[in-house]
Write an enzyme that holds these catalytic residues in place. Structure first.
Site, PDB file in Angstrom:
ATOM      1  N   ARG A 102       0.805  -1.151  -0.038  1.00 39.53           N
ATOM      2  CA  ARG A 102       0.126   0.025  -0.005  1.00 39.53           C
ATOM      3  C   ARG A 102       0.839   0.937  -0.098  1.00 39.53           C
ATOM      4  O   ARG A 102       1.626   1.422   1.055  1.00 39.53           O
ATOM      5  CB  ARG A 102      -0.793   0.044   1.340  1.00 39.53           C
ATOM      6  CG  ARG A 102      -1.619   1.403   1.353  1.00 39.53           C
ATOM      7  CD  ARG A 102      -2.757   1.359   2.306  1.00 39.53           C
ATOM      8  NE  ARG A 102      -3.710   0.674   1.666  1.00 39.53           N
ATOM      9  CZ  ARG A 102      -5.297   0.510   2.399  1.00 39.53           C
ATOM     10  NH1 ARG A 102      -5.399   1.331   3.395  1.00 39.53           N
ATOM     11  NH2 ARG A 102      -6.039  -0.015   1.607  1.00 39.53           N
ATOM     12  N   HIS A 129      -7.235   0.984  -6.904  1.00 39.67           N
ATOM     13  CA  HIS A 129      -7.223  -0.101  -5.655  1.00 39.67           C
ATOM     14  C   HIS A 129      -7.865  -1.201  -6.331  1.00 39.67           C
ATOM     15  O   HIS A 129      -9.187  -1.403  -5.881  1.00 39.67           O
ATOM     16  CB  HIS A 129      -8.352   0.886  -4.926  1.00 39.67           C
ATOM     17  CG  HIS A 129      -8.312   0.292  -3.407  1.00 39.67           C
ATOM     18  ND1 HIS A 129      -7.550  -0.910  -2.961  1.00 39.67           N
ATOM     19  CD2 HIS A 129      -9.134   0.676  -2.534  1.00 39.67           C
ATOM     20  CE1 HIS A 129      -7.890  -1.161  -1.682  1.00 39.67           C
ATOM     21  NE2 HIS A 129      -8.682  -0.539  -1.071  1.00 39.67           N
ATOM     22  N   GLN A 132      -9.787  -4.180  -3.805  1.00 38.92           N
ATOM     23  CA  GLN A 132     -11.163  -3.451  -3.484  1.00 38.92           C
ATOM     24  C   GLN A 132     -12.394  -3.715  -4.626  1.00 38.92           C
ATOM     25  O   GLN A 132     -13.238  -4.368  -4.267  1.00 38.92           O
ATOM     26  CB  GLN A 132     -11.172  -1.939  -3.321  1.00 38.92           C
ATOM     27  CG  GLN A 132     -12.556  -1.475  -2.662  1.00 38.92           C
ATOM     28  CD  GLN A 132     -13.133  -1.926  -1.468  1.00 38.92           C
ATOM     29  OE1 GLN A 132     -12.279  -1.869  -0.614  1.00 38.92           O
ATOM     30  NE2 GLN A 132     -14.186  -2.537  -1.219  1.00 38.92           N
ATOM     31  N   ASP A 227     -17.524   6.828  -2.131  1.00 41.01           N
ATOM     32  CA  ASP A 227     -16.176   6.613  -1.287  1.00 41.01           C
ATOM     33  C   ASP A 227     -15.753   7.932  -0.474  1.00 41.01           C
ATOM     34  O   ASP A 227     -16.422   8.999  -0.778  1.00 41.01           O
ATOM     35  CB  ASP A 227     -15.086   6.267  -2.353  1.00 41.01           C
ATOM     36  CG  ASP A 227     -13.613   6.082  -1.718  1.00 41.01           C
ATOM     37  OD1 ASP A 227     -13.498   5.701  -0.645  1.00 41.01           O
ATOM     38  OD2 ASP A 227     -12.672   6.326  -2.603  1.00 41.01           O
ATOM     39  N   CYS A 268     -16.594   1.333   0.101  1.00 46.08           N
ATOM     40  CA  CYS A 268     -15.375   0.476   0.274  1.00 46.08           C
ATOM     41  C   CYS A 268     -14.985   0.650   1.670  1.00 46.08           C
ATOM     42  O   CYS A 268     -14.282  -0.209   2.354  1.00 46.08           O
ATOM     43  CB  CYS A 268     -14.150   0.974  -0.594  1.00 46.08           C
ATOM     44  SG  CYS A 268     -13.852   2.722  -0.487  1.00 46.08           S
ATOM     45  N   ARG A 296     -13.423  -8.724   1.104  1.00 46.23           N
ATOM     46  CA  ARG A 296     -12.226  -8.279   0.889  1.00 46.23           C
ATOM     47  C   ARG A 296     -11.399  -9.674   1.333  1.00 46.23           C
ATOM     48  O   ARG A 296     -10.661  -9.901   0.628  1.00 46.23           O
ATOM     49  CB  ARG A 296     -11.703  -7.400   1.801  1.00 46.23           C
ATOM     50  CG  ARG A 296     -12.481  -5.920   1.547  1.00 46.23           C
ATOM     51  CD  ARG A 296     -12.329  -5.294   0.211  1.00 46.23           C
ATOM     52  NE  ARG A 296     -10.850  -5.297   0.007  1.00 46.23           N
ATOM     53  CZ  ARG A 296      -9.880  -4.245   0.314  1.00 46.23           C
ATOM     54  NH1 ARG A 296     -10.403  -3.390   1.125  1.00 46.23           N
ATOM     55  NH2 ARG A 296      -8.734  -4.357   0.000  1.00 46.23           N
TER      56      ARG A 296
END
Ligand code: NVA
Length: 310
Positions: A102, A129, A132, A227, A268, A296
């Site tokens: 990340r 991402h 996700q 988001d 998310c 996830r």
């Protein structure tokens, strides 16, 4: 040739559909995979905070019989500016079998991938991402029984990682995607990503559209998605201005009324009630955000299995 997951633009439609199908199998039959990655090690490199990505990769690797190591970049020679990206990844490849990172800069992740002898998974950059969105497609498939032909409407900050990966993910999955955001280019999707998603969608007869009016974008949506207005990399001093600019794109019950009656709501997470969506929507009957968060775990397992050829 080592296979990575850096963006969904690098994967073809079949690879996207296959990893979702594998995640469905992993979720239905966890025991079948309990020693699939025995003896394998995952390094999890973090430059930014994480709840879901960190825990789902860590626990996912454990459930596959492997081992994971949390590595905080700020305490590393890389984070202290004492070691280059290419040297760091060359060393990691001598110890571990797979890396999830990340990072702030997408270019830095690409640079690492260029020098890597082991698969690299993008655990979020400022630009994309992908894990996700693969998990989100799994959730949509579970809730709606299919992906093809559905419409997803996304609202809010659209010049961000989640929007870019949704554009590619929906295009691959044969879903229509409508993005609703302010006209200001700072909040609109990257033009290159948008046009690329349009070209993938054209081949499937689906639509990728941009709207500056939320009610227009939400019409007939099967999935309504938003988001954070304050992504991890956004400086706190921008908050007030962002709230003012993004408020017309808040997902509230008024907006939900214009989607299909059986539309689901997704975020998310992390979510801020009364910011990108109201509490009424986030905690309401159409919200699937915690199933989305659970998935996830299942998708991370499927991604690791796929990249390690299992
Ligand atoms: N756009 C958000 C996603 C968080 C999972 C961020 O970058 O902070």
């Amino acid at each position: 040739m080592v296979q990575h997951l850096i963006t969904l633009a690098d994967w073809n439609t079949q690879q996207v559909l296959n990893v979702i199908a594998k995640a469905q199998d992993v979720k239905a039959n966890p025991q079948k995979y309990s020693s699939s990655l025995q003896g394998k090690s995952l390094i999890m490199l973090f430059e930014k905070p994480s709840l879901r990505t960190h825990l789902s990769f860590d626990i996912g690797m454990y459930q596959l019989g492997g081992h994971s190591i949390y590595y905080n970049a700020s305490n590393s020679p890389l984070g202290k500016g004492k070691e280059s990206l290419s040297d760091t990844i060359r060393v990691m490849g001598r110890y571990a079998d797979i890396l999830m990172a990340r990072m702030f800069s997408h270019q830095h992740l690409c640079e690492m991938a260029k020098h890597s002898t082991i698969p690299i998974i993008n655990g979020l950059t400022n630009f994309s991402h992908p894990c996700q969105i693969l998990g989100d497609l799994l959730t949509i498939k579970e809730k709606k029984g299919k992906l093809e032909g559905l419409k997803l409407a996304y609202f809010g900050d659209s010049n961000n990682n989640v929007t870019h990966s949704l554009l590619y993910g929906c295009a691959h999955a044969g879903m229509h995607i409508a993005v609703g955001c302010p006209r200001d280019e700072n909040f609109c999707p990257n033009v290159g990503v948008f046009n690329h998603a349009v070209s993938i969608a054209n081949g499937k007869g689906t639509k990728v559209t941009l709207h500056h009016n939320a009610q227009e974008a939400v019409k007939d949506a099967d999935v309504v998605y938003t988001d954070s207005w304050m992504s991890y990399h956004v400086p706190p001093e921008e908050e007030k201005k962002r709230i003012d600019t993004l408020k017309p794109f808040q997902v509230n019950s008024q907006l939900m009324k214009h989607a299909k009656p059986d539309a689901i709501f997704m975020n998310c997470l992390p979510a801020m009630r009364e910011y990108e969506q109201t509490a009424e929507v986030l905690d309401g009957p159409q919200s699937v955000v915690f199933d989305e968060a659970e998935n996830r775990l299942h998708i991370q397992k499927a991604i690791m299995l796929t990249l390690l050829g299992k």
